[in-house]
Design a protein around this motif. Structure first.
Motif, PDB file in Angstrom:
ATOM      1  N   VAL A  48       0.925  -1.222   0.112  1.00 57.80           N
ATOM      2  CA  VAL A  48      -0.070   0.003   0.056  1.00 57.80           C
ATOM      3  C   VAL A  48       0.986   1.206  -0.007  1.00 57.80           C
ATOM      4  O   VAL A  48       1.805   1.426   0.749  1.00 57.80           O
ATOM      5  CB  VAL A  48      -0.964   0.133   1.317  1.00 57.80           C
ATOM      6  CG1 VAL A  48      -1.790   1.399   1.434  1.00 57.80           C
ATOM      7  CG2 VAL A  48      -1.969  -1.250   1.165  1.00 57.80           C
ATOM      8  N   HIS A  49       0.627   2.078  -1.034  1.00 56.16           N
ATOM      9  CA  HIS A  49       1.363   3.550  -0.958  1.00 56.16           C
ATOM     10  C   HIS A  49       0.833   4.505  -0.253  1.00 56.16           C
ATOM     11  O   HIS A  49      -0.423   4.729  -0.681  1.00 56.16           O
ATOM     12  CB  HIS A  49       1.736   3.574  -2.509  1.00 56.16           C
ATOM     13  CG  HIS A  49       2.501   4.889  -2.847  1.00 56.16           C
ATOM     14  ND1 HIS A  49       3.870   4.965  -2.544  1.00 56.16           N
ATOM     15  CD2 HIS A  49       2.130   6.299  -3.152  1.00 56.16           C
ATOM     16  CE1 HIS A  49       4.519   6.154  -2.815  1.00 56.16           C
ATOM     17  NE2 HIS A  49       3.395   6.973  -3.186  1.00 56.16           N
ATOM     18  N   VAL A  50       1.380   5.174   0.565  1.00 57.74           N
ATOM     19  CA  VAL A  50       0.802   6.265   1.303  1.00 57.74           C
ATOM     20  C   VAL A  50       1.611   7.476   0.790  1.00 57.74           C
ATOM     21  O   VAL A  50       2.951   7.449   0.629  1.00 57.74           O
ATOM     22  CB  VAL A  50       1.038   5.890   2.772  1.00 57.74           C
ATOM     23  CG1 VAL A  50       0.371   7.148   3.291  1.00 57.74           C
ATOM     24  CG2 VAL A  50       0.145   4.863   3.008  1.00 57.74           C
ATOM     25  N   ALA A  51       0.831   8.482   0.286  1.00 57.13           N
ATOM     26  CA  ALA A  51       1.383   9.769  -0.360  1.00 57.13           C
ATOM     27  C   ALA A  51       0.801  11.014   0.184  1.00 57.13           C
ATOM     28  O   ALA A  51      -0.690  11.144   0.397  1.00 57.13           O
ATOM     29  CB  ALA A  51       1.224   9.668  -1.740  1.00 57.13           C
ATOM     30  N   VAL A  52       1.411  12.000   0.705  1.00 59.09           N
ATOM     31  CA  VAL A  52       0.944  13.199   0.897  1.00 59.09           C
ATOM     32  C   VAL A  52       0.228  13.960  -0.278  1.00 59.09           C
ATOM     33  O   VAL A  52       1.103  14.134  -1.392  1.00 59.09           O
ATOM     34  CB  VAL A  52       1.737  14.335   1.688  1.00 59.09           C
ATOM     35  CG1 VAL A  52       1.411  15.532   1.790  1.00 59.09           C
ATOM     36  CG2 VAL A  52       2.212  13.508   2.939  1.00 59.09           C
ATOM     37  N   GLU A  53      -0.976  14.423  -0.440  1.00 58.24           N
ATOM     38  CA  GLU A  53      -1.585  15.166  -1.465  1.00 58.24           C
ATOM     39  C   GLU A  53      -1.571  13.816  -2.805  1.00 58.24           C
ATOM     40  O   GLU A  53      -1.467  14.419  -3.807  1.00 58.24           O
ATOM     41  CB  GLU A  53      -0.853  16.538  -1.786  1.00 58.24           C
ATOM     42  CG  GLU A  53      -1.295  17.419  -0.688  1.00 58.24           C
ATOM     43  CD  GLU A  53      -0.707  18.768  -0.947  1.00 58.24           C
ATOM     44  OE1 GLU A  53      -0.200  19.167  -1.866  1.00 58.24           O
ATOM     45  OE2 GLU A  53      -0.978  19.490   0.274  1.00 58.24           O
ATOM     46  N   GLY A  54      -1.638  12.875  -2.532  1.00 58.92           N
ATOM     47  CA  GLY A  54      -1.871  11.916  -3.466  1.00 58.92           C
ATOM     48  C   GLY A  54      -2.858  12.468  -4.388  1.00 58.92           C
ATOM     49  O   GLY A  54      -4.312  12.881  -3.938  1.00 58.92           O
ATOM     50  N   PRO A  55      -3.068  12.060  -5.874  1.00 57.06           N
ATOM     51  CA  PRO A  55      -4.226  12.281  -6.410  1.00 57.06           C
ATOM     52  C   PRO A  55      -5.608  11.583  -6.104  1.00 57.06           C
ATOM     53  O   PRO A  55      -5.341  10.320  -5.739  1.00 57.06           O
ATOM     54  CB  PRO A  55      -3.860  12.067  -8.110  1.00 57.06           C
ATOM     55  CG  PRO A  55      -2.698  10.876  -7.858  1.00 57.06           C
ATOM     56  CD  PRO A  55      -1.852  11.294  -6.444  1.00 57.06           C
ATOM     57  N   VAL A  56      -6.678  12.250  -6.061  1.00 56.38           N
ATOM     58  CA  VAL A  56      -7.959  11.222  -5.790  1.00 56.38           C
ATOM     59  C   VAL A  56      -9.041  11.891  -6.984  1.00 56.38           C
ATOM     60  O   VAL A  56      -8.886  13.057  -7.208  1.00 56.38           O
ATOM     61  CB  VAL A  56      -8.434  11.578  -4.309  1.00 56.38           C
ATOM     62  CG1 VAL A  56      -7.495  11.260  -3.446  1.00 56.38           C
ATOM     63  CG2 VAL A  56      -8.637  13.154  -4.226  1.00 56.38           C
ATOM     64  N   ASP A  57      -9.675  10.950  -7.281  1.00 56.01           N
ATOM     65  CA  ASP A  57     -10.967  11.191  -8.157  1.00 56.01           C
ATOM     66  C   ASP A  57     -12.224  11.390  -7.208  1.00 56.01           C
ATOM     67  O   ASP A  57     -12.267  10.580  -6.154  1.00 56.01           O
ATOM     68  CB  ASP A  57     -11.209  10.008  -8.912  1.00 56.01           C
ATOM     69  CG  ASP A  57     -12.346  10.033  -9.964  1.00 56.01           C
ATOM     70  OD1 ASP A  57     -13.258   9.469  -9.625  1.00 56.01           O
ATOM     71  OD2 ASP A  57     -12.195  10.558 -10.844  1.00 56.01           O
ATOM     72  N   ASP A  58     -12.914  12.584  -7.522  1.00 59.54           N
ATOM     73  CA  ASP A  58     -14.200  12.741  -6.753  1.00 59.54           C
ATOM     74  C   ASP A  58     -15.013  11.414  -6.255  1.00 59.54           C
ATOM     75  O   ASP A  58     -15.324  10.740  -5.249  1.00 59.54           O
ATOM     76  CB  ASP A  58     -15.020  13.619  -7.155  1.00 59.54           C
ATOM     77  CG  ASP A  58     -14.520  14.966  -7.119  1.00 59.54           C
ATOM     78  OD1 ASP A  58     -13.583  15.238  -6.372  1.00 59.54           O
ATOM     79  OD2 ASP A  58     -15.007  15.750  -7.861  1.00 59.54           O
ATOM     80  N   ALA A  59     -15.307  10.401  -7.575  1.00 62.26           N
ATOM     81  CA  ALA A  59     -16.132   9.416  -7.320  1.00 62.26           C
ATOM     82  C   ALA A  59     -15.496   8.339  -6.607  1.00 62.26           C
ATOM     83  O   ALA A  59     -16.194   7.727  -5.578  1.00 62.26           O
ATOM     84  CB  ALA A  59     -16.389   8.725  -8.727  1.00 62.26           C
ATOM     85  N   GLU A  60     -14.086   8.066  -6.575  1.00 64.44           N
ATOM     86  CA  GLU A  60     -13.409   6.792  -5.975  1.00 64.44           C
ATOM     87  C   GLU A  60     -13.240   7.337  -4.451  1.00 64.44           C
ATOM     88  O   GLU A  60     -13.613   6.406  -3.611  1.00 64.44           O
ATOM     89  CB  GLU A  60     -12.086   6.691  -6.627  1.00 64.44           C
ATOM     90  CG  GLU A  60     -10.987   7.683  -6.328  1.00 64.44           C
ATOM     91  CD  GLU A  60      -9.669   7.184  -6.640  1.00 64.44           C
ATOM     92  OE1 GLU A  60      -9.322   6.141  -6.814  1.00 64.44           O
ATOM     93  OE2 GLU A  60      -8.703   8.114  -6.781  1.00 64.44           O
ATOM     94  N   LEU A  61     -12.945   8.455  -4.010  1.00 58.75           N
ATOM     95  CA  LEU A  61     -12.907   9.022  -2.799  1.00 58.75           C
ATOM     96  C   LEU A  61     -14.270   9.030  -2.060  1.00 58.75           C
ATOM     97  O   LEU A  61     -14.487   8.754  -0.856  1.00 58.75           O
ATOM     98  CB  LEU A  61     -12.435  10.355  -2.699  1.00 58.75           C
ATOM     99  CG  LEU A  61     -12.344  10.867  -1.258  1.00 58.75           C
ATOM    100  CD1 LEU A  61     -11.709   9.888  -0.262  1.00 58.75           C
ATOM    101  CD2 LEU A  61     -11.471  12.128  -1.236  1.00 58.75           C
ATOM    102  N   ASP A  62     -15.428   9.204  -2.762  1.00 61.87           N
ATOM    103  CA  ASP A  62     -16.845   9.113  -2.565  1.00 61.87           C
ATOM    104  C   ASP A  62     -17.136   7.848  -2.005  1.00 61.87           C
ATOM    105  O   ASP A  62     -17.769   7.464  -1.221  1.00 61.87           O
ATOM    106  CB  ASP A  62     -17.613   9.983  -3.496  1.00 61.87           C
ATOM    107  CG  ASP A  62     -19.134  10.197  -3.025  1.00 61.87           C
ATOM    108  OD1 ASP A  62     -19.161  10.833  -1.472  1.00 61.87           O
ATOM    109  OD2 ASP A  62     -20.057  10.281  -3.628  1.00 61.87           O
TER     110      ASP A  62
END
Length: 139
Positions: free
Chosen positions: A6-20
């Motif tokens: 599992v890769h943990v990142a500060v300000e990693g990219p997120v998509d609205d739908a996947e985070l939702d």
């Protein structure tokens, strides 16, 4: 940082739908259609993501006062990945980054059923805090 694939990142990219979807499954609700990227850009100090391959499996948002105080919000891990240390690593990285950015205190509000995670696994100390429900009453 990577833990157990599992890769943990500060300000990693997120998509609205996947985070939702991750947020909804972790909090046991339906997807709300939240415009996450807009919120993150306008209101966050930073956020931390956890990905397994290209799949988002964890997230925490950090807001603050621009000075000594940072606050954890929306700490969530996909239910099928809970118990693997992902949430603990998200909070550890968030604390490290908040300290690096000049914060002295890291706050989190949590329900009593989550106390062992925040206090035992993450090292937060319980404090008294107040909360006012701003939802309009229906009576």
């Amino acid at each position: 940082m990577t833990i157990d694939r599992v890769h943990v990142a500060v300000e990693g990219p997120v998509d609205d739908a996947e985070l939702d979807a991750v947020h909804a499954s972790a909090f046991g609700s339906g997807p709300a259609g939240v415009p996450w990227n807009r919120r993150l850009r306008h209101h966050s100090l930073f956020w931390v993501t956890a990905r397994s391959g290209d799949k988002l499996v964890g997230f925490v948002n950090v807001i603050g006062d621009g000075g000594a105080h940072a606050v954890l919000l929306d700490t969530c891990v996909s239910p099928d990945r809970q118990g693997e240390g992902i949430g603990r690593e998200l909070v550890r990285v968030a604390a490290q980054e908040a300290r690096h950015r000049g914060s002295r205190w890291l706050h989190a509000d949590y329900l009593s059923e989550h106390a062992s995670f925040y206090e035992d696994a993450c090292g937060l100390r319980p404090t008294r805090a107040g909360l006012l429900d701003l939802t309009p009453s229906t009576s």
